[in-house]
Design an enzyme around this catalytic site. Structure first.
Site, short mmCIF file in Angstrom:
data_model
loop_
_atom_site.label_atom_id
_atom_site.label_comp_id
_atom_site.label_asym_id
_atom_site.label_seq_id
_atom_site.Cartn_x
_atom_site.Cartn_y
_atom_site.Cartn_z
N LYS A 56 0.82 -1.22 0.00
CA LYS A 56 0.00 0.00 0.00
C LYS A 56 0.86 1.27 0.00
CE LYS A 56 -3.52 -2.72 0.86
NZ LYS A 56 -4.74 -2.87 0.11
C1 PLP Z 1 -0.96 -7.83 2.32
C2 PLP Z 1 -2.08 -7.75 1.36
N1 PLP Z 1 -2.07 -8.58 0.30
C3 PLP Z 1 -3.06 -8.55 -0.61
C4 PLP Z 1 -4.14 -7.69 -0.48
C5 PLP Z 1 -5.19 -7.69 -1.54
O1 PLP Z 1 -4.99 -6.62 -2.41
P1 PLP Z 1 -6.20 -5.98 -3.19
O2 PLP Z 1 -7.18 -5.53 -2.16
O3 PLP Z 1 -5.62 -4.85 -3.95
O4 PLP Z 1 -6.77 -7.05 -4.04
C6 PLP Z 1 -4.19 -6.83 0.62
C7 PLP Z 1 -5.29 -5.86 0.83
O5 PLP Z 1 -5.68 -5.13 0.03
C8 PLP Z 1 -3.12 -6.83 1.53
O6 PLP Z 1 -3.09 -5.98 2.54
N1 LIG Z 2 -6.52 -5.27 2.27
C1 LIG Z 2 -6.85 -3.91 2.35
C2 LIG Z 2 -8.31 -3.66 2.18
C3 LIG Z 2 -8.56 -2.31 1.60
O1 LIG Z 2 -8.09 -2.31 0.30
P1 LIG Z 2 -7.84 -1.05 -0.58
O2 LIG Z 2 -6.70 -1.45 -1.45
O3 LIG Z 2 -9.09 -0.80 -1.31
O4 LIG Z 2 -7.50 0.11 0.29
C4 LIG Z 2 -6.29 -3.34 3.65
O5 LIG Z 2 -5.24 -3.79 4.04
O6 LIG Z 2 -6.85 -2.47 4.25
#
Ligand code: PLP
Ligand SMILES: N[C@@H](CCOP(=O)(O)O)C(=O)O
Length: 467
Positions: A113
């Site tokens: 993120k």
């Molecule tokens: C460590 C981790 N891996 C994978 C994901 C999944 O990614 P996305 O929500 O973009 O599909 C998340 C949350 O979003 C996450 O925090």
């Molecule tokens: N896995 C995410 C969930 C939120 O996902 P986002 O990519 O839409 O912000 C988290 O860790 O909060």
């Protein structure tokens, strides 16, 4: 570049600055570029060997358009990626002859993120600096977005953040990374419910006049287009290192809200030769069912050792359905209304066909995840986190031709999930120095019932009016 809402039947558009500050469109849809910019093979080849911030600026320039001068975009990329602990920003590590790990966790809060949120924090500051006023960010997290967003905006002028997380359903490290930030513009809220409940509350706030009438509500979740745009870059970075554009590469992506893998789709639409995108889920497998059977129906969320993926209602899938359905906003709005009302819809045949040309999917059972963590440790000497392990399992189970390299996205540092990693491998990852004292820090957060009005009123009582 113009942006339109996936549900925007009137076709009205805004620019990048508008889409970044708006977060979610007022009709409930998500912003997407009116058309995908295309790069030629020669333009892609010319990006080989660029430092990450320069590559980021080149990939993002067409999306940013006139909202930022190219030099200013470059400067913001330098600043955002200068905070990463690895010189390559997102290093690529080889596991065996065909498997690679793209380490996305070298940012300040140890998850992928940071790649987008470090930049988004700067974009907010830049755009708000032009217009003045206060932005009230509302966000939902299953553990990682929360800390990355808080780190990106804590103490910044003009922005305050209210971050909702599901009480007791994230790891201790994840919670403390958020709740130990005591800056006055940061408000953590633990709600009694799931991440899906929190995300539904957040989306509802964008259409609630009690809030929108007084506050400028903004988004840090991947409903915000700028989040996805910044994530497109590392697909280019990895593929270029493996020989793109002259060689096709596949990616296996641990998926929850479909933001990360949608960024891969955008890279493909821009012209990056991607052979396949593997959508890897845990037992909360709505996306696996949607892709393999056309059945997009949400079940109750099962808590797992990969809590950040304990998601059923996957925001960005709407963006893919929109594109795969020929960008028919009215039809998509009906499909999403049906899903919101009954928590179920079916993909049309044309959506399924179009999606199957690039995507495949796999569901990992807990034992698969454990086995992948063990294999990475024992065969390759790498400690990986449970989310990355789910994608590695899917990559290793893939039936792609052996000459296609598969890049598994390693989305979090193993130290964020120390208990699960230790259970699987017998080795307890230590906390990196920058958060070494995490368990000694004071925590602050509110606990609220899983009730929309209670959360909305809590925010309304504390937020600063837009002007
Ligand atoms: C460590 C981790 N891996 C994978 C994901 C999944 O990614 P996305 O929500 O973009 O599909 C998340 C949350 O979003 C996450 O925090
Ligand atoms: N896995 C995410 C969930 C939120 O996902 P986002 O990519 O839409 O912000 C988290 O860790 O909060």
């Amino acid at each position: 570049m113009e942006y339109v809402s996936t549900r925007g039947s009137q076709g009205a558009s805004i620019d990048f600055e508008g889409a970044t500050l708006a977060g979610l469109a007022s009709d409930g849809g998500l912003y997407v570029p009116r058309e995908w910019p295309r790069l030629t093979g020669t333009e892609i080849a010319a990006m080989r060997g660029l430092p990450y911030p320069e590559l980021a600026a080149r990939v993002m320039e067409p999306f940013v358009g006139d909202s930022l001068a190219p030099d200013r975009l470059r400067a913001l990329c330098e600043e955002a990626y200068g905070r990463f602990a690895h010189a390559a920003v997102t290093p690529l590590v080889q596991l065996d002859e065909r498997h690679w790990l793209l380490e996305l966790f070298h940012g300040p809060t140890l998850a992928f993120k940071d790649v987008a949120l470090q930049l988004l924090g700067l974009l907010f500051e830049e755009f708000l600096g032009r217009n003045g006023g206060k932005l009230t960010i509302v966000g939902a997290t299953s553990g990682d977005t929360g800390s990355a967003a808080i780190d990106a905006v804590a103490g910044r002028e003009g922005v305050e953040i209210f971050m909702l997380h599901p009480h007791g359903r994230i790891s201790d490290v994840q919670r403390r990374q958020m709740t130990s930030v005591l800056a006055p513009n940061v408000h953590n809220i633990a709600i009694d419910g799931s991440f899906d409940d929190a995300q539904a509350f957040v989306k509802r706030m964008f259409g609630d006049p009690e809030l929108t009438g007084r506050f400028h509500i903004g988004a840090v979740n991947s409903i915000n287009w700028a989040r996805l745009m910044a994530q497109v870059v590392y697909y280019f970075a990895a593929a270029l290192q493996l020989g793109a554009p002259d060689r096709r590469v596949a990616f296996s992506v641990p998926t929850g809200n479909f933001g990360d893998v949608f960024a891969g789709y955008v890279a493909h639409r821009m012209g990056l030769p991607i052979e396949q995108l593997i959508v890897a889920t845990n037992v909360n497998d709505i996306l696996h069912r949607a892709l393999s059977q056309g059945d997009y129906s949400a079940a109750a969320v099962t808590p797992t050792a990969a809590p950040s993926m304990d998601i059923q209602v996957s925001s960005n899938f709407e963006r893919l359905l929109y594109d795969a359905g020929g960008r028919n906003a009215a039809a998509l709005a009906d499909q999403m209304r049906q899903f919101e009302a009954s928590k179920a819809t079916r993909l049309t045949n044309s959506q399924r066909e179009s999606i199957a040309a690039l995507f495949t999917s796999a569901r990992a059972e807990p034992a698969d995840m454990t086995a992948a963590m063990r294999w990475a440790r024992e065969a390759c000497g790498e400690l990986i986190d449970p989310h990355s392990a789910i994608a590695l399992h899917a990559a290793r189970a893939s039936d792609l031709s052996a000459d296609v390299p598969i890049v598994t996205l390693a989305t979090a540092h193993p130290a964020k999930f120390r208990d699960a990693v230790e259970r699987a491998t017998g080795q307890r990852p230590s906390l990196p120095a920058r958060i070494g004292d995490l368990f000694a820090r004071e925590e602050r957060y509110a606990e609220l019932p899983g009730d929309y009005a209670a959360v909305r009123d809590f925010i309304a009582a504390r937020a600063t009016p837009a002007r």
